[in-house]
Design a protein around this motif. Sequence first.
Motif, PDB file in Angstrom:
ATOM      1  N   THR A  73       0.983  -1.408   0.081  1.00  0.00           N
ATOM      2  CA  THR A  73       0.141   0.161   0.002  1.00  0.00           C
ATOM      3  C   THR A  73       0.433   0.860  -0.186  1.00  0.00           C
ATOM      4  O   THR A  73       1.721   0.675   0.875  1.00  0.00           O
ATOM      5  CB  THR A  73      -1.119   0.079   0.993  1.00  0.00           C
ATOM      6  OG1 THR A  73      -2.071  -0.824   0.799  1.00  0.00           O
ATOM      7  CG2 THR A  73      -2.024   1.176   1.206  1.00  0.00           C
ATOM      8  N   SER A  74       0.263   2.258  -1.145  1.00  0.00           N
ATOM      9  CA  SER A  74       1.265   3.329  -0.878  1.00  0.00           C
ATOM     10  C   SER A  74       1.040   4.372  -0.070  1.00  0.00           C
ATOM     11  O   SER A  74       0.779   4.625   0.960  1.00  0.00           O
ATOM     12  CB  SER A  74       1.167   3.936  -2.653  1.00  0.00           C
ATOM     13  OG  SER A  74      -0.246   4.747  -2.583  1.00  0.00           O
ATOM     14  N   LYS A  75       1.949   5.480  -0.386  1.00  0.00           N
ATOM     15  CA  LYS A  75       1.982   6.911   0.316  1.00  0.00           C
ATOM     16  C   LYS A  75       0.362   7.352  -0.504  1.00  0.00           C
ATOM     17  O   LYS A  75       0.082   6.462  -1.560  1.00  0.00           O
ATOM     18  CB  LYS A  75       2.324   7.955   0.847  1.00  0.00           C
ATOM     19  CG  LYS A  75       4.239   7.251   1.104  1.00  0.00           C
ATOM     20  CD  LYS A  75       4.906   8.777   1.567  1.00  0.00           C
ATOM     21  CE  LYS A  75       5.017   9.114  -0.132  1.00  0.00           C
ATOM     22  NZ  LYS A  75       6.712  10.133  -0.105  1.00  0.00           N
ATOM     23  N   THR A  76       0.017   8.577   0.429  1.00  0.00           N
ATOM     24  CA  THR A  76      -1.084   8.865  -0.209  1.00  0.00           C
ATOM     25  C   THR A  76      -1.058  10.299  -1.309  1.00  0.00           C
ATOM     26  O   THR A  76      -0.054  10.615  -0.443  1.00  0.00           O
ATOM     27  CB  THR A  76      -2.235   9.452   1.043  1.00  0.00           C
ATOM     28  OG1 THR A  76      -1.566  10.175   1.580  1.00  0.00           O
ATOM     29  CG2 THR A  76      -2.978   8.076   1.189  1.00  0.00           C
ATOM     30  N   LEU A  97       3.672   7.044  -6.835  1.00  0.00           N
ATOM     31  CA  LEU A  97       3.255   6.452  -5.464  1.00  0.00           C
ATOM     32  C   LEU A  97       4.049   4.645  -5.339  1.00  0.00           C
ATOM     33  O   LEU A  97       4.175   4.670  -4.883  1.00  0.00           O
ATOM     34  CB  LEU A  97       1.656   6.327  -5.040  1.00  0.00           C
ATOM     35  CG  LEU A  97       0.760   7.456  -5.219  1.00  0.00           C
ATOM     36  CD1 LEU A  97      -0.257   7.895  -4.689  1.00  0.00           C
ATOM     37  CD2 LEU A  97       1.455   8.479  -3.688  1.00  0.00           C
ATOM     38  N   LEU A  98       3.896   4.384  -6.695  1.00  0.00           N
ATOM     39  CA  LEU A  98       5.065   2.830  -6.766  1.00  0.00           C
ATOM     40  C   LEU A  98       6.124   3.057  -6.223  1.00  0.00           C
ATOM     41  O   LEU A  98       7.113   2.406  -5.456  1.00  0.00           O
ATOM     42  CB  LEU A  98       4.871   2.566  -7.786  1.00  0.00           C
ATOM     43  CG  LEU A  98       3.199   2.306  -8.395  1.00  0.00           C
ATOM     44  CD1 LEU A  98       3.093   1.632  -9.679  1.00  0.00           C
ATOM     45  CD2 LEU A  98       2.378   0.945  -7.489  1.00  0.00           C
ATOM     46  N   GLY A 111       5.269   2.358  -3.450  1.00  0.00           N
ATOM     47  CA  GLY A 111       4.185   1.687  -2.755  1.00  0.00           C
ATOM     48  C   GLY A 111       4.611   0.261  -3.594  1.00  0.00           C
ATOM     49  O   GLY A 111       3.572  -0.993  -3.841  1.00  0.00           O
ATOM     50  N   LEU A 112       5.590  -0.195  -4.318  1.00  0.00           N
ATOM     51  CA  LEU A 112       5.363  -1.031  -5.123  1.00  0.00           C
ATOM     52  C   LEU A 112       7.966  -1.683  -4.933  1.00  0.00           C
ATOM     53  O   LEU A 112       8.281  -0.913  -5.859  1.00  0.00           O
ATOM     54  CB  LEU A 112       5.058  -1.255  -6.012  1.00  0.00           C
ATOM     55  CG  LEU A 112       5.657  -2.590  -7.243  1.00  0.00           C
ATOM     56  CD1 LEU A 112       5.138  -3.768  -6.219  1.00  0.00           C
ATOM     57  CD2 LEU A 112       5.518  -2.840  -8.551  1.00  0.00           C
ATOM     58  N   PRO A 113       7.860  -1.920  -3.389  1.00  0.00           N
ATOM     59  CA  PRO A 113       9.718  -1.803  -3.306  1.00  0.00           C
ATOM     60  C   PRO A 113      10.168  -3.149  -4.008  1.00  0.00           C
ATOM     61  O   PRO A 113      10.465  -4.297  -3.603  1.00  0.00           O
ATOM     62  CB  PRO A 113       9.709  -2.550  -2.235  1.00  0.00           C
ATOM     63  CG  PRO A 113       8.457  -2.600  -1.023  1.00  0.00           C
ATOM     64  CD  PRO A 113       7.602  -2.187  -2.681  1.00  0.00           C
ATOM     65  N   LEU A 148      -5.392   9.593  -3.760  1.00  0.00           N
ATOM     66  CA  LEU A 148      -4.765   8.931  -4.039  1.00  0.00           C
ATOM     67  C   LEU A 148      -3.785   7.607  -3.568  1.00  0.00           C
ATOM     68  O   LEU A 148      -3.172   8.313  -2.765  1.00  0.00           O
ATOM     69  CB  LEU A 148      -4.680   8.910  -5.974  1.00  0.00           C
ATOM     70  CG  LEU A 148      -5.042  10.172  -6.243  1.00  0.00           C
ATOM     71  CD1 LEU A 148      -4.455   9.308  -7.540  1.00  0.00           C
ATOM     72  CD2 LEU A 148      -6.963   9.245  -6.913  1.00  0.00           C
ATOM     73  N   GLN A 149      -4.298   6.438  -3.550  1.00  0.00           N
ATOM     74  CA  GLN A 149      -3.845   5.709  -2.635  1.00  0.00           C
ATOM     75  C   GLN A 149      -3.524   4.291  -3.523  1.00  0.00           C
ATOM     76  O   GLN A 149      -4.983   4.208  -4.194  1.00  0.00           O
ATOM     77  CB  GLN A 149      -4.089   5.457  -1.167  1.00  0.00           C
ATOM     78  CG  GLN A 149      -3.000   4.593  -0.724  1.00  0.00           C
ATOM     79  CD  GLN A 149      -3.673   4.058   0.768  1.00  0.00           C
ATOM     80  OE1 GLN A 149      -4.445   4.101   0.858  1.00  0.00           O
ATOM     81  NE2 GLN A 149      -2.867   4.272   1.544  1.00  0.00           N
ATOM     82  N   VAL A 150      -2.060   4.141  -3.555  1.00  0.00           N
ATOM     83  CA  VAL A 150      -2.162   2.841  -4.800  1.00  0.00           C
ATOM     84  C   VAL A 150      -1.943   1.378  -4.148  1.00  0.00           C
ATOM     85  O   VAL A 150      -1.219   1.860  -2.746  1.00  0.00           O
ATOM     86  CB  VAL A 150      -1.036   3.158  -5.745  1.00  0.00           C
ATOM     87  CG1 VAL A 150      -1.007   1.938  -6.614  1.00  0.00           C
ATOM     88  CG2 VAL A 150      -1.123   4.015  -6.447  1.00  0.00           C
TER      89      VAL A 150
END
Lengths: 145, 145
Positions: free
Chosen positions: B9-12, B61-62, B66-68, B92-94
């Motif tokens: 889950t990413s930051k917003t 965000l990724l 959000g996607l390490p 928005l949050q991913v």
Amino acid sequence: VATPLQRFTSKTHVVDAAQIKAFARQFDPQPFHLDDDAAEDSLFSGLVASGWHTAAITMRLLVEGGLPLAGGVVGAGGELSWPRPTRPGDVLQVESEVLEIMLSFPKIISGHIGDAIQPGLEWRQWRQIVGLLDVRARLSVMPSA
Amino acid sequence: VATPLQRFTSKTHVVDAAQIKAFARQFDPQPFHLDDDAAEDSLFSGLVASGWHTAAITMRLLVEGGLPLAGGVVGAGGELSWPRPTRPGDVLQVESEVLEIMLSFPKIISGHIGDAIQPGLEWRQWRQIVGLLDVRARLSVMPSA
């Protein structure tokens, strides 16, 4: 693939390193989009544009005459791929083709959009695809009553 | 759908009208992205972000956690859709999920990414999807020798 209904070719847009880095700072801050030296050592062996930057330039070219739809270019979604990265000096041009008009409500068109690189004058020889998009877009129609 | 391997889950990110118009001026200059009054009279009944802006914010965000992925987030392509437009004030949050790791060369992961809107504090009640992306991304691995 259905018989093409209509084909369009956009204007061209020249991509440079400053544009690539500016977009990356805002939306895709990864070393291979931001810094020439770091990009040299990356899997791309040089600076490349974010795929989302290529897509955004594609949209600009579509809106500016590359896909002349009366109600605007309003996408619902599609299948996207980036066969090659966009690099500084690449000249982007979008070729689009309306594949199908679905008589649903709302009216939807299905189309195919390709980005082409044209480096230099012998662009036909060097023509390479940097983006492919199969899209579903809303088609505005005049009310019949 | 395979058993999820990992979820993130990413930051917003809060979207506002100024960001929407700035992106639109550069990449998607259509009235419903540029001008409040024109947007009111459009099919969107108000200002909305370009779908490519939503996608670009998703990428930011990724990349920011959000996607390490060790080697960066390098997409090859995917299926994209925008079920609803992003509007000013949307948060928005991913959420991303690795669906599959394909042991091909180069290593590819297949994943699913969803953007969620969270207006206000009762965001779970109002949670709505503004973007969906099923992606194929390159997965960097250490050499085995």
